[in-house]
Design an enzyme around this catalytic site. Sequence first.
Site, PDB file in Angstrom:
ATOM      1  N   GLU A 116      -9.128   2.173  -2.022  1.00  0.00           N
ATOM      2  CA  GLU A 116      -9.913   1.824  -0.834  1.00  0.00           C
ATOM      3  C   GLU A 116     -10.707   3.006  -0.289  1.00  0.00           C
ATOM      4  O   GLU A 116     -10.210   4.130  -0.268  1.00  0.00           O
ATOM      5  CB  GLU A 116      -8.925   1.330   0.238  1.00  0.00           C
ATOM      6  CG  GLU A 116      -9.574   1.033   1.572  1.00  0.00           C
ATOM      7  CD  GLU A 116      -8.543   0.616   2.614  1.00  0.00           C
ATOM      8  OE1 GLU A 116      -7.397   0.293   2.249  1.00  0.00           O
ATOM      9  OE2 GLU A 116      -8.887   0.636   3.802  1.00  0.00           O
ATOM     10  N   GLU A 143     -14.088  -1.116   5.967  1.00  0.00           N
ATOM     11  CA  GLU A 143     -13.448  -1.379   7.265  1.00  0.00           C
ATOM     12  C   GLU A 143     -14.259  -0.812   8.425  1.00  0.00           C
ATOM     13  O   GLU A 143     -14.141  -1.298   9.534  1.00  0.00           O
ATOM     14  CB  GLU A 143     -12.019  -0.822   7.281  1.00  0.00           C
ATOM     15  CG  GLU A 143     -11.937   0.680   7.260  1.00  0.00           C
ATOM     16  CD  GLU A 143     -10.506   1.189   7.147  1.00  0.00           C
ATOM     17  OE1 GLU A 143      -9.700   0.583   6.422  1.00  0.00           O
ATOM     18  OE2 GLU A 143     -10.198   2.203   7.789  1.00  0.00           O
ATOM     19  N   ASP A 153      -5.245   3.889  -0.050  1.00  0.00           N
ATOM     20  CA  ASP A 153      -6.395   4.129   0.823  1.00  0.00           C
ATOM     21  C   ASP A 153      -6.767   5.607   0.775  1.00  0.00           C
ATOM     22  O   ASP A 153      -5.979   6.461   1.178  1.00  0.00           O
ATOM     23  CB  ASP A 153      -6.031   3.716   2.259  1.00  0.00           C
ATOM     24  CG  ASP A 153      -7.251   3.622   3.162  1.00  0.00           C
ATOM     25  OD1 ASP A 153      -8.313   4.152   2.798  1.00  0.00           O
ATOM     26  OD2 ASP A 153      -7.119   3.011   4.255  1.00  0.00           O
ATOM     27  N   GLU A 174      -4.637  -7.506   4.719  1.00  0.00           N
ATOM     28  CA  GLU A 174      -3.787  -6.399   5.189  1.00  0.00           C
ATOM     29  C   GLU A 174      -2.980  -6.891   6.395  1.00  0.00           C
ATOM     30  O   GLU A 174      -3.513  -7.537   7.283  1.00  0.00           O
ATOM     31  CB  GLU A 174      -4.663  -5.218   5.597  1.00  0.00           C
ATOM     32  CG  GLU A 174      -3.875  -3.993   6.028  1.00  0.00           C
ATOM     33  CD  GLU A 174      -4.795  -2.815   6.392  1.00  0.00           C
ATOM     34  OE1 GLU A 174      -5.959  -3.064   6.765  1.00  0.00           O
ATOM     35  OE2 GLU A 174      -4.337  -1.665   6.302  1.00  0.00           O
ATOM     36  N   TRP A 183     -11.803  11.984   8.333  1.00  0.00           N
ATOM     37  CA  TRP A 183     -10.393  11.639   8.506  1.00  0.00           C
ATOM     38  C   TRP A 183     -10.192  10.221   7.990  1.00  0.00           C
ATOM     39  O   TRP A 183      -9.383   9.773   7.436  1.00  0.00           O
ATOM     40  CB  TRP A 183      -9.983  11.669  10.001  1.00  0.00           C
ATOM     41  CG  TRP A 183      -8.528  11.394  10.180  1.00  0.00           C
ATOM     42  CD1 TRP A 183      -7.486  12.272  10.008  1.00  0.00           C
ATOM     43  CD2 TRP A 183      -7.913  10.142  10.542  1.00  0.00           C
ATOM     44  NE1 TRP A 183      -6.289  11.656  10.245  1.00  0.00           N
ATOM     45  CE2 TRP A 183      -6.514  10.350  10.576  1.00  0.00           C
ATOM     46  CE3 TRP A 183      -8.402   8.869  10.839  1.00  0.00           C
ATOM     47  CZ2 TRP A 183      -5.599   9.337  10.900  1.00  0.00           C
ATOM     48  CZ3 TRP A 183      -7.509   7.860  11.166  1.00  0.00           C
ATOM     49  CH2 TRP A 183      -6.116   8.100  11.187  1.00  0.00           C
ATOM     50  N   HIS A 209      -9.385   6.769   2.360  1.00  0.00           N
ATOM     51  CA  HIS A 209      -9.871   7.029   3.722  1.00  0.00           C
ATOM     52  C   HIS A 209     -11.099   7.948   3.746  1.00  0.00           C
ATOM     53  O   HIS A 209     -11.146   8.916   4.527  1.00  0.00           O
ATOM     54  CB  HIS A 209      -8.729   7.595   4.587  1.00  0.00           C
ATOM     55  CG  HIS A 209      -8.583   6.863   5.889  1.00  0.00           C
ATOM     56  ND1 HIS A 209      -8.768   7.461   7.106  1.00  0.00           N
ATOM     57  CD2 HIS A 209      -8.264   5.589   6.153  1.00  0.00           C
ATOM     58  CE1 HIS A 209      -8.569   6.580   8.074  1.00  0.00           C
ATOM     59  NE2 HIS A 209      -8.265   5.421   7.521  1.00  0.00           N
ATOM     60  N   TYR A 222      -3.028  11.150   7.264  1.00  0.00           N
ATOM     61  CA  TYR A 222      -3.337   9.743   7.482  1.00  0.00           C
ATOM     62  C   TYR A 222      -2.416   8.844   6.645  1.00  0.00           C
ATOM     63  O   TYR A 222      -2.208   9.097   5.454  1.00  0.00           O
ATOM     64  CB  TYR A 222      -4.791   9.407   7.088  1.00  0.00           C
ATOM     65  CG  TYR A 222      -4.934   7.912   6.983  1.00  0.00           C
ATOM     66  CD1 TYR A 222      -4.993   7.135   8.137  1.00  0.00           C
ATOM     67  CD2 TYR A 222      -4.876   7.263   5.754  1.00  0.00           C
ATOM     68  CE1 TYR A 222      -5.021   5.758   8.063  1.00  0.00           C
ATOM     69  CE2 TYR A 222      -4.905   5.875   5.675  1.00  0.00           C
ATOM     70  CZ  TYR A 222      -4.974   5.128   6.839  1.00  0.00           C
ATOM     71  OH  TYR A 222      -4.976   3.765   6.777  1.00  0.00           O
ATOM     72  N   ARG A 225       0.848  -1.190   0.000  1.00  0.00           N
ATOM     73  CA  ARG A 225       0.000   0.000   0.000  1.00  0.00           C
ATOM     74  C   ARG A 225       0.884   1.240   0.000  1.00  0.00           C
ATOM     75  O   ARG A 225       1.899   1.281   0.690  1.00  0.00           O
ATOM     76  CB  ARG A 225      -0.890  -0.008   1.251  1.00  0.00           C
ATOM     77  CG  ARG A 225      -1.991   1.022   1.217  1.00  0.00           C
ATOM     78  CD  ARG A 225      -2.768   1.076   2.515  1.00  0.00           C
ATOM     79  NE  ARG A 225      -2.152   1.983   3.470  1.00  0.00           N
ATOM     80  CZ  ARG A 225      -2.788   2.522   4.518  1.00  0.00           C
ATOM     81  NH1 ARG A 225      -4.057   2.215   4.750  1.00  0.00           N
ATOM     82  NH2 ARG A 225      -2.164   3.331   5.343  1.00  0.00           N
ATOM     83  N   ARG A 265     -13.861  -5.078   2.921  1.00  0.00           N
ATOM     84  CA  ARG A 265     -12.780  -4.714   3.838  1.00  0.00           C
ATOM     85  C   ARG A 265     -13.051  -5.077   5.300  1.00  0.00           C
ATOM     86  O   ARG A 265     -12.218  -4.800   6.175  1.00  0.00           O
ATOM     87  CB  ARG A 265     -12.544  -3.201   3.751  1.00  0.00           C
ATOM     88  CG  ARG A 265     -11.843  -2.767   2.516  1.00  0.00           C
ATOM     89  CD  ARG A 265     -10.374  -3.159   2.549  1.00  0.00           C
ATOM     90  NE  ARG A 265      -9.598  -2.346   3.461  1.00  0.00           N
ATOM     91  CZ  ARG A 265      -8.556  -2.796   4.162  1.00  0.00           C
ATOM     92  NH1 ARG A 265      -8.190  -4.055   4.102  1.00  0.00           N
ATOM     93  NH2 ARG A 265      -7.891  -1.992   4.956  1.00  0.00           N
TER      94      ARG A 265
HETATM   95  O1  EZ4 Z   1      -7.333   4.075   9.758  1.00  0.00           O
HETATM   96  O2  EZ4 Z   1      -7.577   1.030  11.585  1.00  0.00           O
HETATM   97  O3  EZ4 Z   1      -6.782   0.498   5.848  1.00  0.00           O
HETATM   98  N1  EZ4 Z   1      -6.534   0.762   6.967  1.00  0.00           N
HETATM   99  C1  EZ4 Z   1      -6.997   1.810   7.652  1.00  0.00           C
HETATM  100  C2  EZ4 Z   1      -6.604   1.886   9.087  1.00  0.00           C
HETATM  101  C3  EZ4 Z   1      -7.575   2.706   9.930  1.00  0.00           C
HETATM  102  C4  EZ4 Z   1      -7.413   2.391  11.379  1.00  0.00           C
HETATM  103  C5  EZ4 Z   1      -8.382   3.173  12.257  1.00  0.00           C
HETATM  104  O4  EZ4 Z   1      -8.298   2.714  13.556  1.00  0.00           O
HETATM  105  O5  EZ4 Z   1      -7.671   2.634   7.103  1.00  0.00           O
HETATM  106  O6  EZ4 Z   1      -5.297   2.368   9.161  1.00  0.00           O
HETATM  107 CO    CO Z   2      -8.447   1.750   5.312  1.00  0.00          CO
END
Ligand code: EZ4
Ligand code: CO
Length: 408
Positions: free
Chosen positions: A242, A268, A216, A345, A408, A218, A159, A147, A289
Amino acid sequence: MEIERAEVIVTSPGRNFVTLRLTTTDQVQGVGDATLNGRELAVASYLQDHLCPLLIGRDPQRIEDIWQYLYRGGYWRRGPVTMAAIAAVDVALWDIKAKLAGMPLYQLLGGAVRTGLLAYGHASGADLPRLFESIEKHLELGYRAIRIQTGVPGLGPLYGVAAGDSEGTRYDYEPARRTMVPTEEAWDTRAYLRHVPSVFEAVRNKFGPELPLLHDVHHRLTPIQAARLGKSLEPFDLFWMEDCTPAENQEALRLVRRHTTTPLAIGEVFNTVWDYQTLITEQLIDYVRSAVTHTGGISPMRRLLDFAGLYQIKSGMHGPTDVSPVGMAAAMHLGLAIHNFGIQEYMRHSKATMDVFRTSYTFAEGLLHPGDQVGLGVEIDETAAAAYPYAGAYLPVNRLLDGTVHDW
Ligand code: EZ4
Ligand code: CO
């Protein structure tokens, strides 16, 4: 045989983990992960105050009945706290059942359908040289899928970008700091959208076309922004993009899907199959996820992945360091036994974490394997755990440049 004891163990070897341990009248023990990053004590209380008393005296072999009793019987369904708590019970019961059967859990789930699980690690860097260094390091560790996250010019910490030295690039960049209130980061979508394709172009130029690369987003984009990003990343052949939008609105993914062939992974933060209903039946995503830890355990994850499999959608289970080694082991047993496994992951846990959780899983030549101990193959060392008391920690919060709170 009955469940005689139910203990909730909260420990913080570098980061917080919540573990449920069940003991039967025959002294067989099972463990389950109930860690919910930044909200750990809510799940600990849900277990301690509401579920543990209901478990005592029950037959540990009746996994499905106990699952339904806790899920339907609680009346208030779903949600991350509830589903993490139920997950811990479910996984601990599967651990016990496999120990009673005298086999590793994946055998009980039908046996291995592959030799190991393709895993991806997290390479990151504030800039390209540091990103390249991190990718090299992951290749040396044996990762065969990586990743990619980077800083964005003009923005500060972000992040997915590990702060600091090469140790820092390994893990635990989130929660970055143990503070009484979350730290705040700045976000600018336009700057990000301009920058990311150039990063993937540079990585492909340096590392070639073969290495599977993931990214990702996010949850930070609108559907039309996500569509544009997916399209602009197509030349770099991503394994997946992702969480491109906050996917509570499942229909939004129709728009993204219409515009790009970049594979999509989502979920996730989801906690039941219902969060995926439209995404799966309309084939709007390619990878699920969800983590065993946050989705009610192995029993509902298996149903969810069987459902996804009907639509050629594969697993891509969440495996950050905030899923404990117990949760990781559960994911590995399940991943080894299902047909539609995609990728796992795998951020490696710190040494302190691995001293508390004794595991039997292995990572070699890019593949994870849960090991062949009976049960899950993970035990928690209580003495080691007690040396790391809970310490409050929050994930950061994002703000746009004008101060508006953003995803976030
Ligand atoms: O931000 O698990 O793909 N992985 C992620 C993680 C999440 C964390 C949050 O607690 O997006 O790193
Ligand atoms: Co993620």
